[in-house]
Design a protein around this motif. Structure first.
Motif, PDB file in Angstrom:
ATOM      1  N   PRO A 154       4.868 -33.140   5.028  1.00  0.00           N
ATOM      2  CA  PRO A 154       6.279 -33.377   5.347  1.00  0.00           C
ATOM      3  C   PRO A 154       7.028 -33.898   4.118  1.00  0.00           C
ATOM      4  N   GLY A 155       8.290 -33.508   3.988  1.00  0.00           N
ATOM      5  CA  GLY A 155       9.075 -33.948   2.850  1.00  0.00           C
ATOM      6  C   GLY A 155      10.552 -33.778   3.104  1.00  0.00           C
ATOM      7  N   SER A 156      11.325 -33.773   2.023  1.00  0.00           N
ATOM      8  CA  SER A 156      12.777 -33.669   2.125  1.00  0.00           C
ATOM      9  C   SER A 156      13.293 -32.267   1.833  1.00  0.00           C
ATOM     10  N   GLN A 157      12.403 -31.361   1.398  1.00  0.00           N
ATOM     11  CA  GLN A 157      12.778 -29.985   1.093  1.00  0.00           C
ATOM     12  C   GLN A 157      11.624 -29.056   1.458  1.00  0.00           C
ATOM     13  N   ASN A 158      11.928 -27.763   1.529  1.00  0.00           N
ATOM     14  CA  ASN A 158      10.889 -26.750   1.692  1.00  0.00           C
ATOM     15  C   ASN A 158      10.487 -26.274   0.290  1.00  0.00           C
ATOM     16  N   VAL A 159       9.310 -26.703  -0.154  1.00  0.00           N
ATOM     17  CA  VAL A 159       8.858 -26.411  -1.517  1.00  0.00           C
ATOM     18  C   VAL A 159       7.449 -25.816  -1.447  1.00  0.00           C
ATOM     19  N   PRO A 160       7.322 -24.493  -1.503  1.00  0.00           N
ATOM     20  CA  PRO A 160       5.994 -23.878  -1.410  1.00  0.00           C
ATOM     21  C   PRO A 160       5.098 -24.119  -2.625  1.00  0.00           C
ATOM     22  N   VAL A 161       5.710 -24.274  -3.811  1.00  0.00           N
ATOM     23  CA  VAL A 161       4.922 -24.407  -5.042  1.00  0.00           C
ATOM     24  C   VAL A 161       5.153 -25.783  -5.640  1.00  0.00           C
ATOM     25  N   ILE A 162       4.089 -26.588  -5.678  1.00  0.00           N
ATOM     26  CA  ILE A 162       4.207 -27.905  -6.303  1.00  0.00           C
ATOM     27  C   ILE A 162       3.077 -28.099  -7.306  1.00  0.00           C
ATOM     28  N   SER A 163       3.351 -28.955  -8.257  1.00  0.00           N
ATOM     29  CA  SER A 163       2.298 -29.499  -9.110  1.00  0.00           C
ATOM     30  C   SER A 163       2.391 -31.010  -9.005  1.00  0.00           C
ATOM     31  N   SER A 164       1.371 -31.699  -9.489  1.00  0.00           N
ATOM     32  CA  SER A 164       1.361 -33.158  -9.435  1.00  0.00           C
ATOM     33  C   SER A 164       0.748 -33.675 -10.728  1.00  0.00           C
ATOM     34  N   PRO A 327       2.114 -27.090   0.096  1.00  0.00           N
ATOM     35  CA  PRO A 327       3.576 -26.991   0.200  1.00  0.00           C
ATOM     36  C   PRO A 327       4.181 -28.147   0.979  1.00  0.00           C
ATOM     37  N   TYR A 328       5.454 -28.405   0.711  1.00  0.00           N
ATOM     38  CA  TYR A 328       6.218 -29.384   1.467  1.00  0.00           C
ATOM     39  C   TYR A 328       7.182 -28.658   2.403  1.00  0.00           C
ATOM     40  N   LEU A 329       7.356 -29.214   3.601  1.00  0.00           N
ATOM     41  CA  LEU A 329       8.316 -28.704   4.567  1.00  0.00           C
ATOM     42  C   LEU A 329       9.222 -29.845   5.013  1.00  0.00           C
ATOM     43  N   THR A 330      10.475 -29.528   5.257  1.00  0.00           N
ATOM     44  CA  THR A 330      11.495 -30.542   5.519  1.00  0.00           C
ATOM     45  C   THR A 330      11.317 -31.192   6.889  1.00  0.00           C
ATOM     46  N   LEU A 331      11.274 -32.515   6.880  1.00  0.00           N
ATOM     47  CA  LEU A 331      11.256 -33.284   8.123  1.00  0.00           C
ATOM     48  C   LEU A 331      12.693 -33.611   8.503  1.00  0.00           C
ATOM     49  N   GLY A 332      13.150 -33.080   9.633  1.00  0.00           N
ATOM     50  CA  GLY A 332      14.510 -33.316  10.079  1.00  0.00           C
ATOM     51  C   GLY A 332      15.532 -32.771   9.097  1.00  0.00           C
ATOM     52  N   ALA A 333      16.493 -33.605   8.736  1.00  0.00           N
ATOM     53  CA  ALA A 333      17.519 -33.207   7.766  1.00  0.00           C
ATOM     54  C   ALA A 333      17.092 -33.493   6.335  1.00  0.00           C
ATOM     55  N   GLY A 334      15.894 -34.038   6.180  1.00  0.00           N
ATOM     56  CA  GLY A 334      15.399 -34.329   4.839  1.00  0.00           C
ATOM     57  C   GLY A 334      15.960 -35.599   4.238  1.00  0.00           C
ATOM     58  N   ASN A 335      16.500 -36.491   5.081  1.00  0.00           N
ATOM     59  CA  ASN A 335      17.166 -37.699   4.570  1.00  0.00           C
ATOM     60  C   ASN A 335      16.252 -38.914   4.500  1.00  0.00           C
ATOM     61  N   LEU A 358       6.671 -25.654  13.443  1.00  0.00           N
ATOM     62  CA  LEU A 358       6.891 -24.735  12.324  1.00  0.00           C
ATOM     63  C   LEU A 358       5.656 -24.660  11.437  1.00  0.00           C
ATOM     64  N   ALA A 359       5.112 -25.820  11.078  1.00  0.00           N
ATOM     65  CA  ALA A 359       3.958 -25.850  10.172  1.00  0.00           C
ATOM     66  C   ALA A 359       2.756 -25.152  10.794  1.00  0.00           C
ATOM     67  N   MET A 360       2.523 -25.385  12.060  1.00  0.00           N
ATOM     68  CA  MET A 360       1.399 -24.756  12.747  1.00  0.00           C
ATOM     69  C   MET A 360       1.507 -23.234  12.675  1.00  0.00           C
ATOM     70  N   GLN A 361       2.703 -22.707  12.853  1.00  0.00           N
ATOM     71  CA  GLN A 361       2.896 -21.254  12.833  1.00  0.00           C
ATOM     72  C   GLN A 361       2.734 -20.676  11.423  1.00  0.00           C
ATOM     73  N   VAL A 362       3.398 -21.291  10.446  1.00  0.00           N
ATOM     74  CA  VAL A 362       3.340 -20.717   9.101  1.00  0.00           C
ATOM     75  C   VAL A 362       1.941 -20.845   8.511  1.00  0.00           C
ATOM     76  N   LEU A 363       1.230 -21.912   8.846  1.00  0.00           N
ATOM     77  CA  LEU A 363      -0.154 -22.047   8.383  1.00  0.00           C
ATOM     78  C   LEU A 363      -1.049 -21.002   9.047  1.00  0.00           C
ATOM     79  N   ALA A 364      -0.839 -20.763  10.330  1.00  0.00           N
ATOM     80  CA  ALA A 364      -1.636 -19.748  11.028  1.00  0.00           C
ATOM     81  C   ALA A 364      -1.351 -18.354  10.478  1.00  0.00           C
TER      82      ALA A 364
END
Length: 388
Positions: A154-164, A327-335, A358-364
């Motif tokens: 969960p995060g504030s944006q939908n970001v499929p590609v991340i590095s750390s 990946p990160y997916l937006t929780l609520g409004a991302g605030n 949403l996450a369950m579907q896209v992961l499946a």
């Protein structure tokens, strides 16, 4: 949307209440790393009820587990990673209750296929917030023969590609000699002076390194009382860099600073790692593109470009062992700000339920593509080999 994915979407709808109940229960019973007995039990029981074989306490980690579901024919192995530890005082301020539930839910959705080829795994990964158990699971071979490792956060944006950032956690101990601070100060060797010299050296070093390298430290032991020259002091540091090779070089410089600081006052210095080292997260682009395509198929079009998380995740170690995405997916409004009580509350709200769905579907969907599309899998593996 093709008929197979329409079927999976329908299965996810049927499972919605059950999966949300898993997320809710874990969210309302927060547990710290390596103590997630309730969460591990809830997830394991849910998976067993849907036909998964579950082995608990894997790799010597009591709250880790490995769940398996085999298809009707041999094929690839897709692993969904479940996190479920909480933060002290804050609770699930990072939304790990949603991560664990979505990964388990996606695995169950995928298992409902009557023509499943390959094997679905759910790997329960404790203690991401502290000394991440994924490091141990990698070292103990749990990811051996896995073709793709998938999870979401969960995060504030939908970001499929991340590095750390790669991370080393180092503890430095300075050994001096105690003496009366006034009557016999000349007989003492002041370990506090050594650790202060160390911090002075680190501050100078910070001016000479790349801005994307980070050095953060504290003194955890600085002496006992003012009238005794401290014979032992301890400092702990987190060192971070974008690449493991750069971090290895930085670590050498920091250790040399500590050695120099000790020698200035004739003290001795020893050091050790006090937590696991994390490698940088390396997203498999082909797998991330598949995830993105499925996200769009589910009607999500606000997708952010690749980002570097200014922190460190133990999924990084997994990503250098098998093709992986985080990946990160937006929780609520991302605030909501992660690691806060507000984020924990959002993860238990209707926004949290919608995100799990949403996450369950896209992961499946993504797992299904990996298991069924030989060309995609070859591309994922080719990219992984070339990037080593």
């Amino acid at each position: 949307m093709d008929a197979i994915k329409a079927f999976f979407k329908d299965q996810a709808q049927h499972l919605r209440k059950e999966v949300w109940e898993v997320a809710r229960q874990i969210g309302e019973h927060p547990e710290l790393g390596y103590k997630e007995f309730f969460a591990s039990e809830v997830l394991s029981r849910f998976l067993q009820q849907h036909g998964f074989e579950v082995k608990r306490g894997i790799a010597g980690v009591e709250t880790a587990f490995l769940a398996r579901f085999s298809g009707t024919r041999p094929g690839p192995r897709v692993a969904y990673l479940a996190e479920y530890d909480a933060l002290p005082e804050v609770g699930h301020g990072c939304g790990h209750n949603l991560i664990g539930a979505a990964s388990a839910g996606a695995a169950v959705v995928l298992s409902k296929s009557l023509e499943l080829s390959g094997e679905i795994l759910v790997i329960g990964c404790p203690a991401e917030e502290t000394s991440g158990a994924k490091v141990t699971l990698v070292e103990q071979g749990i990811f051996k023969n896995v073709d793709a490792a998938i999870m979401f956060h969960p995060g504030s944006q939908n970001v499929p590609v991340i590095s750390s950032l790669a991370l080393d956690a180092l503890e430095f101990t300075f050994h001096g000699r105690a003496a009366h601070a006034v009557a016999a100060s000349s007989f003492g060797i002041n370990a506090l002076d050594a650790v202060i010299n160390f911090f002075v050296g680190i501050n100078a070093l910070k001016k000479q390194i790349s801005p994307d390298m980070k050095i953060n430290g504290i003194i955890t032991e600085g002496g006992s009382v003012p009238n005794i020259i401290p014979e032992r002091t301890v400092a702990r540091f987190y060192l971070r860099a974008r690449k493991r090779k750069d971090l290895d070089e930085l670590r050498g410089k920091v250790i040399r600073c500590a050695e120099g600081a000790a020698s200035m006052v004739s003290a001795k210095m020893t050091w050790q790692k006090f937590e696991f080292s994390y490698d940088e997260m390396h997203t498999n682009q082909s797998l991330a593109e598949c995830f993105t395509k499925n996200l769009r198929e589910l009607g999500v079009n606000q997708i952010s470009p690749p980002q570097t998380a200014m922190g460190s995740v133990d999924m990084g170690n997994v990503s250098w062992t098998v093709p992986a995405i985080h990946p990160y997916l937006t929780l609520g409004a991302g605030n909501e700000i992660p690691h806060t009580r507000d984020f924990a509350q959002a993860a238990l709200s209707s926004d949290g339920e919608n995100l799990v769905m949403l996450a369950m579907q896209v992961l499946a969907f993504t797992g299904s593509d990996v298991l069924s599309d030989k060309k995609l899998l070859q591309q994922i593996k080719r990219e992984f080999r070339l990037d080593r």
